[in-house]
Scaffold this active site. Structure first.
Site, short mmCIF file in Angstrom:
data_model
loop_
_atom_site.label_atom_id
_atom_site.label_comp_id
_atom_site.label_asym_id
_atom_site.label_seq_id
_atom_site.Cartn_x
_atom_site.Cartn_y
_atom_site.Cartn_z
N ASP A 1 0.91 -1.26 -0.11
CA ASP A 1 -0.19 -0.04 0.10
C ASP A 1 0.67 1.25 -0.02
OD1 ASP A 1 -1.96 1.91 0.24
OD2 ASP A 1 -3.26 0.59 1.76
N ASP B 1 -3.29 7.32 -3.33
CA ASP B 1 -3.27 6.21 -2.38
C ASP B 1 -3.62 5.18 -3.14
OD1 ASP B 1 -3.53 4.46 -0.43
OD2 ASP B 1 -5.15 5.57 0.43
N HIS C 1 -12.06 5.59 1.49
CA HIS C 1 -12.17 6.99 2.24
C HIS C 1 -12.11 8.20 1.56
CE1 HIS C 1 -7.86 7.01 1.81
NE2 HIS C 1 -7.96 5.54 1.85
N HIS D 1 -7.48 10.34 5.55
CA HIS D 1 -8.96 9.84 5.81
C HIS D 1 -9.79 11.14 6.32
CE1 HIS D 1 -8.13 5.37 5.67
NE2 HIS D 1 -6.91 5.78 5.75
N GLU E 1 -10.95 0.90 -1.91
CA GLU E 1 -10.29 -0.24 -1.49
C GLU E 1 -10.88 -1.43 -1.15
OE1 GLU E 1 -7.23 0.48 1.63
OE2 GLU E 1 -8.30 2.83 1.89
N GLU F 1 -6.43 -1.14 -4.39
CA GLU F 1 -6.75 0.43 -4.13
C GLU F 1 -6.31 1.17 -5.40
OE1 GLU F 1 -5.03 1.90 -0.68
OE2 GLU F 1 -6.39 3.56 -0.81
MN MN Z 1 -3.75 2.59 0.63
MN MN Z 2 -6.56 4.00 1.70
#
Ligand code: MN
Ligand code: MN
Length: 294
Positions: A85, A96, A155, A163, A188, A276
């Site tokens: 990630d 992200d 998010h 977030h 995600e 994601e």
């Molecule tokens: Mn992530």
């Molecule tokens: Mn994320």
């Protein structure tokens, strides 16, 4: 969305796309997890950006929030199911993204499944749909043989906020929040061979600044270093701490001035896969831009 802001999101996404490629190349059996994380974070720095959070390298029943520590000992095995990630930001505007790697190939069907669930979700998103409709759609795309992890979500993102309030569940829900043109968020899904629930495990070397008050010179010194991360999550690897400072960081955690994240683990020990991407809704003449995907 202002053109300048949009461009910063896109620039962050382009760097993260490169980081994804690099991650796939270097996530080989026998590699030390610390070396993998630092290689990816170095790429982000070399492109002139900052990581938005420490690279997460979570294995098998770990879903998220393990990042290598100082003098990391863990090594990637052939059969490991590794979630990578990655986040980078330009001037606070975050990209992200996450992918799952399994060198032995025994879990490739499950990895393909989660990639497909995400792909379908990205195509479903448009201004006017609700978070509830999106979650319901995502859950309906999950093949019967797997469970979706119910208590992990995508998010909204905002400047220097990974977030930003609104969650994007991967399950049917009644949230009537309407997705608007110009919204930025990460989607995600996580699939598992377990029951689909995550619990807190041991601590995983990822920290974030909190509000708690502190005393002591070394504590303040450490807080000053932490200030450079602008409220985003950070790694103990990034602080280059003396033994005194390491102790001070522990005290900061006890005083709630810093949060130390636990690793998130599947309750039944099931294998977890994740995919994601970050999306800017309707900003390309009404079409979405997925910043982290070419
Ligand atoms: Mn992530
Ligand atoms: Mn994320």
């Amino acid at each position: 969305m202002e053109e300048e802001v949009k461009q910063k999101y896109i620039d962050a996404g382009l760097v993260v796309q490169e980081a994804r490629k690099k991650a796939r190349e270097i996530a080989e059996p026998g590699e030390n997890l610390g070396d993998i994380a630092e290689n990816i974070e170095d790429l982000i720095h070399n492109e002139g950006l900052e990581p938005a959070f420490p690279v997460n390298l979570s294995i098998n029943d770990e879903a998220a929030h393990y990042s290598p520590g100082v003098n990391e000992k863990r090594v990637l095995n052939d059969t490991d199911v590794l979630k990578i990630d990655i986040g980078a930001h330009k001037d606070g505007y975050i990209a992200d993204t996450a992918l799952t790697v399994n060198n032995s190939g025994e879990h490739k069907e499950m990895i393909k499944a989660v990639d497909e669930v995400l792909e379908k979700a990205l195509n479903f998103i448009e201004p006017g749909i609700t978070i509830g409709e999106l979650g319901t759609f995502i859950e309906n795309q999950v093949p019967q043989k797997y469970n979706v992890v119910r208590n992990l979500t995508g998010h909204y993102i905002d400047r220097y906020a990974q977030h930003a309030g609104v969650s994007i569940p991967n399950i049917a829900n009644a949230n009537t929040h309407v997705i608007q043109e110009g919204d930025a968020f990460a989607v995600e899904p996580f699939l598992t061979t377990g029951s689909g629930k995550i619990k807190n495990g041991k601590k995983g070397n990822i920290y974030i600044r909190k509000e708690g008050k502190v005393r002591g010179r070394t504590e303040r010194q450490v807080l000053k270093k932490i200030g450079g991360f602008q409220g985003l999550p950070f790694s103990s690897r990034w602080l280059n701490m003396s033994p005194r400072e390491q102790l001070a960081l522990k005290k900061l955690v006890s005083a709630n001035a810093v949060k130390h994240y636990p690793v998130l683990k599947e309750v039944e020990g099931g294998i977890v896969v994740q995919s994601e991407h970050t999306v800017l809704v309707g900003v390309d003449d009404g079409k979405n831009i997925v910043t982290t995907k070419s």
